[in-house]
Design an enzyme around this catalytic site. Structure first.
Site, PDB file in Angstrom:
ATOM      1  N   HIS A 524      -0.697  -0.551  -3.052  1.00 43.38           N
ATOM      2  CA  HIS A 524      -1.315   0.181  -2.656  1.00 43.38           C
ATOM      3  C   HIS A 524      -2.547   1.110  -3.868  1.00 43.38           C
ATOM      4  CE1 HIS A 524      -2.129   3.134   0.774  1.00 43.38           C
ATOM      5  NE2 HIS A 524      -2.469   4.415  -0.149  1.00 43.38           N
ATOM      6  N   ASP A 572       7.776  -4.082  -1.481  1.00 45.86           N
ATOM      7  CA  ASP A 572       6.646  -4.231  -1.765  1.00 45.86           C
ATOM      8  C   ASP A 572       6.017  -4.711  -0.724  1.00 45.86           C
ATOM      9  OD1 ASP A 572       4.442  -5.439  -3.137  1.00 45.86           O
ATOM     10  OD2 ASP A 572       5.526  -7.235  -3.832  1.00 45.86           O
ATOM     11  N   GLU A 581       1.695   2.293  -4.927  1.00 45.62           N
ATOM     12  CA  GLU A 581       0.520   2.848  -5.651  1.00 45.62           C
ATOM     13  C   GLU A 581       0.596   3.501  -6.734  1.00 45.62           C
ATOM     14  OE1 GLU A 581      -2.408   6.184  -3.974  1.00 45.62           O
ATOM     15  OE2 GLU A 581      -0.584   6.343  -3.736  1.00 45.62           O
TER      16      GLU A 581
END
EC number: 3.2.1.4
Length: 630
Positions: A524, A572, A581
């Site tokens: 992310h 994932d 993230e």
């Protein structure tokens, strides 16, 4: 007349002739007898020779020619004569010795020299190289020409302008968004400085010392912009640049999915006139960095001045408040829950940087740790993070006690910090059941909530560092209640947790991007998601790259993601930001832990650099008396 014959016999002439003949016959017979006797003797000698062995014949009865053949020959060397055989053996030995010893040495000396191949790096060193690159990918502002990340460019060049004099250009983006949160950024710089001070020799051994100092300076240069560092008194500090809310529908850092280089929306700057925790954290970061840059006196002085300028601002009781109060775009991401842990933290760092006793007096004043609940033995307060500096602050001051032992008036509080640190370390060990663990062995320091790896990385660093402190003072361990625990147990704990992060887990997945064969591919992160093809995407055009199932076109090497859930499962998926993230403070903890565990450069710490600014604790010994003379 003849006288009578005295001998008897006939005196006639005939008788004389007969007598002569008889005498001649007798002599002839004697000669024949002598010849026979001689022949007999010769036969006897011959028989005796035949009875002798060959060795006796060779030296007793050999003919004269054989003696000539066996005669030793000599070589005249001028000042001395030696046997020919001895001479030949001597010369031969010298030649053999030359061929065996001297010739190889000559060959080696004449060949071009090559540096010896260093031993292969361990996994911690390999991961460290990559983890530091994450900071290069997070840089904001005008990037250096030799930037290490090819898909990044200049960005945020108008941050803070025109409202902030000089602007707020530079620093680091926090995670997958383009927001600059100053609170976790300052904490990250403090942690990088701490690991640099303790393990600078390791970073030099793996050629990352200069790189890490560049990473640190990029951050501290920016932190100096977050307040008026040329003023004598401050009335505000900038807390963040950019922002947004999860459900926002207006163009901002959360709503838009754009590369930092393409940002076109407004990026507000938030400031605060009462931010005790943030002011103390920025002061700690600058003070710690000044110790790192002691070889650059001008810059170190600037950092110390900035830290001391912040002191009256965050110590002012009229301004005592948490920086995130009343700021929804801050509280949604980095809400501070205390400020007295930052006071302990900043006080220790300022004292080490300047030697001013005012700062250590604050850090050890009984009211500060009491208000911070430092000795409450609550599990959540034993977990180090950007929001909780208690474990780090108490370990930092335990260092003071272990190495300098200042005694009165600090001993009582330092001893309590030391004991509390030992209790925290005991809590990390599995046998005491303070924290749960996943079936794969990951300690749940965040009580099963998302993003577990950041807390694990920081705790691993503190555990490894405490073990190194004890080893450096010759102390083999510490007590958990009545049980003595060896230092290597803490090292084993730290290694087991970092090994989990690097791939020793049920999924056999590394949670550090680019390390190992299997790692997250859908991180992310806006910059890593959108192709670097020189095409600008608008605020919403980038969403198709966020939502695609394809892997990121740009690997953000070294980024440690949030991590798996409490069941060791990891999805994932790019939209699952809690798992996929990375964050600035998480990677700072990872870098610190990896440095402490790598075998490169040895296993010791640098005991002295931390205390370079601390004056002598005791008056110098008086000079010895002059020699007595009668």
């Amino acid at each position: 007349m003849h006288p009578g014959n005295l001998w008897g016999g006939n005196l006639d002439a005939v008788d004389s002739d007969r007598a002569a003949a008889e005498e001649e016959e007798r002599r002839r017979n004697m000669m024949e007898w002598d010849r026979g006797a001689l022949h007999s003797q010769q036969l006897t000698a011959e028989n005796q020779r035949n009875q002798l062995d060959e060795t006796q014949q060779s030296w007793l009865l050999a003919p004269q020619d054989s003696w000539k053949k066996k005669r030793k020959k000599y070589v005249n060397l001028g000042c001395v004569s030696v046997g020919r055989t001895v001479c030949m053996w001597t010369v031969g030995s010298i030649v053999v010795l030359f061929l065996v010893v001297a010739l190889p040495i000559i060959i080696v000396k004449t060949l071009p020299r090559h540096k010896s191949t260093p031993p292969p790096s361990d996994n911690y060193t390999l991961a460290l190289h990559k983890a530091l690159q994450f900071f290069d990918a997070q840089k904001s502002g005008k990037l250096p020409k030799k930037n290490r990340v090819s898909w990044r460019g200049d960005s945020g060049l108008k941050d803070g302008l025109p409202d902030v004099p000089g602007g707020l250009v530079g620093g680091y983006y926090d995670g997958g968004s383009n927001i600059k949160f100053h609170f976790p950024m300052a904490f990250s710089m403090t942690m990088l400085s701490w690991s640099l001070i303790e393990y600078n020799h390791k970073l030099k051994a793996i050629n990352e010392y200069d790189h890490m100092r560049d990473v640190l300076k990029w951050g501290t240069d920016y932190l100096l912009l977050t307040f008026n560092n040329s003023a004598t008194r401050l009335d505000h500090i900038y807390t963040q640049v950019g922002g947004g809310l999860r459900d926002s529908e207006s163009p901002d850092d959360i709503y838009c999915w754009q590369r930092p280089e393409d940002m076109s929306y407004d990026r507000p700057v938030i400031s605060s006139t009462s931010a005790t925790d943030l002011g103390a954290e920025v002061a700690a970061a600058l003070a710690a960095a000044s110790i790192v840059f002691t070889d650059r006196p001008t810059y170190a002085k600037k950092l110390k001045k900035g830290a001391e300028t912040l002191w009256p601002f965050f110590r002012n009781k009229n301004r005592r408040n948490r920086y995130s109060n009343g700021q929804p775009t801050t509280q949604a991401f980095y809400n501070s829950t205390s400020m007295f842990d930052e006071l302990m933290w900043a006080g220790a760092w300022l004292y080490y940087a300047t030697g001013n006793k005012t700062y250590i007096q604050l850090a050890t004043h009984p009211s500060v740790p009491q208000t911070a609940k430092a000795f409450a033995n609550r599990p959540e307060l034993m977990v180090p993070s950007w929001n909780n500096k208690l474990p780090g602050a108490m370990l930092l001051m335990t260092r003071y006690r272990l190495f300098l032992n200042p005694g009165f008036p600090y001993e009582n509080m330092l001893n309590r910090y030391h004991n509390a640190t030992g209790v925290t370390m005991c809590a990390y060990l599995k046998q005491y059941n303070v924290f749960n663990r996943t079936s794969g062995g990951l300690i749940q320091l965040n009580m099963g909530k998302p993003r577990p790896l950041e807390y694990v990385a920081h705790a691993s660093f503190l555990a490894s560092l405490f073990a190194d402190y004890l080893n450096s003072t010759g102390v083999p361990g510490w007590y958990c209640g009545p049980t003595f625990v060896s230092n290597h147990v803490l090292k084993d704990f730290a290694k087991s947790q970092i090994d989990y992060i690097l791939g020793d887990n049920p999924l056999k997945m590394s949670y550090v991007v680019g390390f190992g064969k299997k790692f997250p591919r859908h991180v992310h992160h806006r910059g890593a998601t959108i192709p670097n093809d020189k095409k600008r995407r608008s605020c919403r055009e980038g969403l198709k790259y966020r939502d695609t199932k394809n892997p990121n076109p740009n690997n953000i090497t070294g980024a440690m993601v949030g991590g798996p859930n409490k069941f060791d499962k990891f999805h994932d998926i790019r939209n699952n930001y809690n798992a996929s993230e990375p964050t600035l403070s998480g990677n700072a903890g990872l870098v610190a832990a990896l440095i402490s565990l790598t075998s490169s450069g040895g296993y010791q710490i640098d005991k002295n650099t931390m205390f370079n600014g601390v004056p002598p604790l005791y008056p110098p010994a008086p000079p010895p008396p002059k020699a007595w003379r009668p």
